[in-house]
Design a protein around this motif. Sequence first.
Motif: not given
Length: 146
Positions: A97-99, A103-105, A112-113, A120-121
């Motif tokens: 979900g986070e990924s 990628v859609t940000l 936020l990115s 993610i890490l």
Amino acid sequence: MNTRVNDKNPGLVWGARILISGVFIANLTAAVPFILHPERFMHGFELAGLPGQVAIRSLGILFLMWNATFPPVILYPYRYRMLFSVMLIQQAIGLIGESYMWVTLPAVHANLSATGLRFILFDSIGLAALLIAYLITRKSQTQSIG
């Protein structure tokens, strides 16, 4: 049939407990500050004011809820296999979900990115640690009749 730890590999079970505990503690180090000091984290989520504090505090509460499954698995990783499986699935869902969100940000959301990349890490390392612990305890299982 009872599942018992193989006495030949107690070090493996303790290794698994250490890995699971590490993820649990890391998760708590995110949850507790989000609850106690949400204003410190609002900028990374591009939030402000009371609504931002409530949103961040809510994330901290969700982190605590997510971690309710950890203590029994830390104590008995070989006994609570279904619960352990749920933990792995939760961790994977979070990472996926986070990924997806990352990628859609749109590129204009640098803060936020960066926050998304940290999550993610964080969750990638957590998933790897839990998966290793799961496999270790699976290998150290024996079935005994009794």
